[in-house]
Every structure is written in C-alpha cells, then in structure tokens.
Design an enzyme around this catalytic site. Sequence first.
Site, mmCIF file in Angstrom:
data_model
loop_
_atom_site.group_PDB
_atom_site.id
_atom_site.type_symbol
_atom_site.label_atom_id
_atom_site.label_comp_id
_atom_site.label_asym_id
_atom_site.label_seq_id
_atom_site.Cartn_x
_atom_site.Cartn_y
_atom_site.Cartn_z
ATOM 1 N N ALA A 180 44.913 38.753 52.045
ATOM 2 C CA ALA A 180 45.413 40.303 52.705
ATOM 3 C C ALA A 180 47.500 39.473 52.480
ATOM 4 O O ALA A 180 47.175 38.487 53.310
ATOM 5 C CB ALA A 180 45.726 40.261 53.860
ATOM 6 N N GLY B 63 40.665 38.599 51.011
ATOM 7 C CA GLY B 63 40.615 40.286 50.877
ATOM 8 C C GLY B 63 40.516 39.771 48.974
ATOM 9 O O GLY B 63 39.929 40.697 48.259
ATOM 10 N N GLU C 55 36.896 38.908 48.227
ATOM 11 C CA GLU C 55 36.900 40.717 48.345
ATOM 12 C C GLU C 55 36.502 41.596 47.107
ATOM 13 O O GLU C 55 35.752 42.375 46.158
ATOM 14 C CB GLU C 55 37.091 41.387 50.175
ATOM 15 C CG GLU C 55 36.500 41.051 51.121
ATOM 16 C CD GLU C 55 36.691 41.812 52.515
ATOM 17 O OE1 GLU C 55 38.262 42.142 52.248
ATOM 18 O OE2 GLU C 55 36.202 42.044 52.988
ATOM 19 N N GLU D 38 39.002 34.986 57.650
ATOM 20 C CA GLU D 38 39.482 36.081 58.095
ATOM 21 C C GLU D 38 39.440 34.883 59.927
ATOM 22 O O GLU D 38 40.069 35.628 60.805
ATOM 23 C CB GLU D 38 39.368 37.141 57.919
ATOM 24 C CG GLU D 38 38.998 38.137 56.986
ATOM 25 C CD GLU D 38 39.549 37.552 55.943
ATOM 26 O OE1 GLU D 38 38.255 36.411 55.903
ATOM 27 O OE2 GLU D 38 38.876 38.179 54.297
#
Length: 693
Positions: free
Chosen positions: A66, A105, A108, A128
């Site tokens: 992110a 992310g 992901e 994370e």
Amino acid sequence: MGSVNAVASLAVDGEIAILSINSPPVNALSQQVRAGITQGMQQAIGDAAIKAIVLICEGKTFIAGADITEFGKPPQPPSLIDVEDSIENSPKPVIAAIHGTALGGGLEVALCCHYRVAVPSAKCGLPEVHLGLLPGAGGTQRLPRIVGPEAALEMVTSGKHVDAKTALAASLIDELVPEGELRASAVAFARKVLTEKRPLKKVRDLQDKVVAARGKPEIFADFRKANARKFRGFLAPEYNIRCIEAAVNLPFEAGMEVERKLFTELMGGVQSAAQRYVFFAERQVWKIPDVPEDTPTIPIRKVGIIGAGTMGGGIAMNFANIGLPVTLVETKQDALERGLGVIRKNYERSAKGGRFTMEDVEKRMSLLKGTLNPDELADCDLVIEAVFENMDVKKEVFGKLDRIVKQGAILATNTSALDINEIATAVKRPEFVIGLHFFSPANVMRLLEVVRAAKTSKPVIATSMQLAKKIGKIAALVGVCPGFVGNRILYARQVQANAMLLEGAMPWDVDKVIYDFGLPMGPFAMGDLAGLDIGWNKDRTSSSTIREVLCEKDRRGQKTGAGFYDYDEQRNPRPSPVTEQIVRDFAAKSGNPQRQISDAEILERCIYAQINEGAKILEEGIAIRPSDIDIVWINGYGWPAYRGGPMFYADTVGLKNVVAKLKEYGPRLGAEFTLSPLLEKLAAEGKRFQDLK
Ligand SMILES: NC(=O)c1ccc[n+]([C@@H]2O[C@H](COP(=O)([O-])OP(=O)(O)OC[C@H]3O[C@@H](n4cnc5c(N)ncnc54)[C@H](O)[C@@H]3O)[C@@H](O)[C@H]2O)c1
C-alpha cells in the site's frame, strides 16, 4: 493502446495485452496506480482482439504494498477492492508477472489474478502485521485457500517474505520463469492458458485446503500456544489468526466481512498507530540534520577490539559476520582464549540451529585474530575499546591507541556511561573519538547508540552510522551525558522502583506491573540477569542498599542461582523469602510509612519518570528527536512496539495527564527528581512530543 494514465500503460503482443505499472520507487498502490489498473483492465477487456492480460511492473519490483502515506487520509477511489474486482471478474484470464517483491496489497492483487508466474529471485509476503494491521483486501481469505491455513498462519503473523521456490511449492506461484525474461515468459504462459483452454481460476473459489482444516480447531489452538510469547500483548497477530479461522470456517463473503471488521478495528486502534509511528521512526533515526547524506566516510577494512570479554566478543562477531577481519587484543592469554572460545560456541550454536553451516563457522572464526600485542592494531581503520568500565583504565588504553593506531582511524569506546569527552582528552585526535555503545548480547541486540562527543568529526559520525547499517543494527545518534539516552532513562525508572521497595512494594510487585505493561522483564529481574555485582566491590561494601546486602549474601543474580529472586535449575524465578526479609528490614529502617502501593502507582511512577527523563534529554539536545528515544527503548530494552516507545506512549496518555500525576506524586519521587520544563511547557500548551519538529 499505449498510456493509460501517468503510471500505467498497455502494450499488445498478438492477442495478449500487457498492462504495465511504472510508479517508482516500489510501485506502491497509490490512487494513480489503482486507477491505472482498473482503467487498463477496462480497456483490455473492452478490446475484442485481446484474449488474455498480463499484469507486470517496471523498475525493481512488482507492487510492493500500500502507499502508506495515504493512511489516515480520506480514501480516494478506486479502492483496492475495486481494483481486485476488476481483475478477478475479468472474463479474460489475467496473469500476474512477479519480480522483486509482491508485498501486502501487491500480493493481494496478485491473488486476484487467475495465474501467477515469477522469476526465481522474486519474493512474496504479507507484512501488514508489522504495522499492527492485517491484509485488509482479501489477503487473509484468499491466501489460506491457496496455500492452506498452516502456511497462511505463518505468513500473516510473521509478515516474513517467502521466496519464489517456496511459493511455487505452496502453489502460490503457478510457474517459475527465467530471470530477466519475465515479460516474454508471462506472455508465453498466457498463450498456454489460452491454447489449453485453462479455466479462469479464482482463488476465492478454491475449497480443498480450507475444507480439509474445518472442524480442526487444534490447528489454531496449537499455533497460538506455540507463539504465545512472541505475540504477547500484540493485537494484530491474534486478529490475523481470527481471519484465517474465518477463512476456514465461513463462506468467502462472510470471511471478507470478518476481515473488514477486524481490519477497521486495528486501523483505528492505538497499537497500529504506534507501530506505524515506529515504522517511520526507524527511517527517521538515520537522518542527522548537520551530517548530510553526502558526508564523506572512512573506508573500514579492518577492525580492532580491545577486551575480549562479554562485550568485546559479541562486538567482534558483528564484523566477522559481514566478512571483515577483526583483531582482538587482551591482556592475558587465558582471557583471550576464553573470549575466542565463547565466540566459537555462539557460532556453533547458530550452526546447529540451522542459521548457517559449520563451514561458515570456520570462515568467521578465521577472520578473528587474537593477540596480546596491541601493536597489531596499527593498521586498523576502526578500533573499539571494550575494557573494564573504569575511567583511568579507558584513558590509559586510549593513550596507547593514539600512539599505535594509524592516523585517520576511528577510535571508539563501548562505555555504558562514562564521559567520552574526558576519554577523548587522552588522545591528540579527539575528532576521531566516538562512542559505539552496543547492547548485551552485542551479537544479538539490534540497538547501537552512536555517541557523539564534543569534537567528533562528521565523517566519523557518518561512517559509524553507515557501519551500523552494514552490521544490521539500528543506530541512534546521541550526545554525551551519564548513561547516554538508554541507560539514563533506565536509571530514572530504577530510582522509582527502588524507592517503592522502601514504601511497601516487593520486587516482584514492581516487576509484574512492568512485565504486564509489555516489557520483557521488570527492573529487578533485569538486575538479576545482568548481575547485581556490576559496580559492586566486596572490599568496600557497607550494607547500605538492598542490592549490596544481596551481594554480600552471595545473591548476585541469576549466575549465582539467587538475587532478588530465587532461581531453579532452569533459571525460573521465584519470589524469595530471604529478599522479602531484607526489603522489610530496609523499609522499616527508612522510616517510611508502609502502604499497599497500587499497580497504577507503580506503573505511573516508573514510566512517567522515564518520560520526564526523556524530555530532559530532548531539552539538553542529547537526542535529536523524541522518536529516536523511542527507537532506543524499543530496540535496546524491549519496550513493546505496540506502545510506540516511551515518548509516543506519553503522547497517547496526554502530556497534561503525565504532568498532573508527577505533580501529584510530588515528594515521593525523591529529592533527585525535578520536573522537566519542556514536558511542563508542552503539557501547558496542549501539545505532544510528536509536535516537536
Ligand atoms: N556487559 C554489558 O551489559 C555492557 C553493555 C554495554 C556496554 N558495556 C561496557 O562494555 C565494556 C566492557 O564490558 P564487559 O561486560 O565486556 O566487561 P568484561 O569484564 O566482560 O570484559 C572486559 C575485558 O577487557 C579486558 N581488558 C581489561 N583491560 C584491558 C586492556 N588494557 N587491554 C586489553 N584488554 C583488557 C579484560 O581482560 C576483560 O576480558 C565496559 O565499558 C562496559 O561498561 C557493557
């Protein structure tokens, strides 16, 4: 085709579209990157000539997470979930082409592609948890469906990267492709998917691995138990585990709900705020306002160490580990042999634990040279002194080094508390003198306090910071004062802890509060571990403190099987009736009224006294910024990262509240205690330490 937006472009290779992201440095999922992917997907899907899509990144890595600068700001569309939907729901197969690191992310997003190919050097991970969070865009639901819950638990709670080979074995990657040929190989893979008419494989629909784990709660119970110590106090690992549990036990959409709810809770909570603060603090700590990054440095090719005791040996290992030759000087042959023997044993233990091979042990040992002749230090670029903590001894050693060691070399001391300006008077080149304060065990502890003396030159500082990085430490630059930053703050806590023993508390009462707050141990357990006889002299002892009396009774800490606590064979502590009696006798003699001291008082007096000392350290310019103090306490003393360090913690309590409590305790804090004017001022202005810029 062509450019999609400022960071995304589409190219065509026959019937394959290549959606390429170029957003240096790490292709983080900023708003532009998110928009680039959704728009690029739309275009490729809308083009009838396109049959499959490759998602690839330019630069050094696939999407590495992110954009954490967006945290805490109002979300800008498209959301990460929108991006994922645009990929996962594509009627045309999407292939992620991974190099560098697919993190957070980024992974992901890759998990929403129908297939994943990677070069052998690529790595995947969901880090994370290090920021007190969980992967909040389906990572906790998709990952266990592909790699199984056990591997997923490990990945989400450790945050560790998995290399491409391991990822392939876990089916996280469908195919490894040759290094340097990612794009062409990914296109070829896409063609294969088309010709073989492979299905649009959606990870969310995979069932086997989660169904197999259903009805087996012991998977989670065992995992929690095995990691209880590591996770103690942290919310994020537990929340990550709950998400994996949800993935196993619930349908995909319901699992996503759980993930969303727990993610939101973590994101809004103080732990993640603290851990994100620490993330930035760890980067900030290297920046020294008056020592710019382009300051010239001194090449370090050979290191000398004086004293092969507890610290000297551990320090030497740091340099041998990175391949630098080290000369260790001792005064006596047996001390030298003992020192080298301890190093060898440490290395062999690591090799047995699988950290490296026995060959590596020999390689490292061969870099270490022991000698009784300090003249052999003449050609060292850096010499670190780690002899007894005694000013006269240190000055004598530095005087000798000044005569022996070549000009231009750094002369460092590992002193814990002595005045380095005074040590520097023993040499004719004080600008080359610096403190390199390692923490015990020096081969393990991450912190290095780099202590700048009055005349230390900028290249010497820059070199020391750079070297710290090379040996894998986190360094904080501090100034000279008794105890520097870490031990000075420790001392402020110890004064309160000792005082409370004379008012009615027992050592284990104090220790329990500090342990429960999240530190690895309390002040008295720590004393037992370090040895109560540090600084104690059997010829001059006069039964004047509890600690002295303990030493006189040969209760010198863990090493003698007893100190404040009694210890069993495995070194498990037990409250001691002997200590209790000694404490009671001292308390009676003190004339203090004895009372039940509340846990809140124990905590506040210990911790707020530390905060007050930290404020004084800032006032005096001993630390550059509050977050550097936090880095010292997290990495040198085990302050829990989820409380962000003492200065961050103070901000969360509110400085006004800290000051009010310190005033309330008043004379109990002792004659030595004075309130920091800076702390008082910030409190009065309603400010935080974080507002100091
Ligand atoms: N032990 C800790 O936790 C710790 C932590 C940080 C800093 N320090 C500091 O590190 C220094 C060393 O502490 P330690 O715990 O390693 O002590 P130690 O007693 O284990 O080791 C000191 C060694 O220095 C040798 N020595 C003494 N004078 C010498 C000389 N003139 N030339 C060569 N060798 C000499 C001794 O023989 C001994 O082996 C001290 O200044 C101490 O304050 C210690």
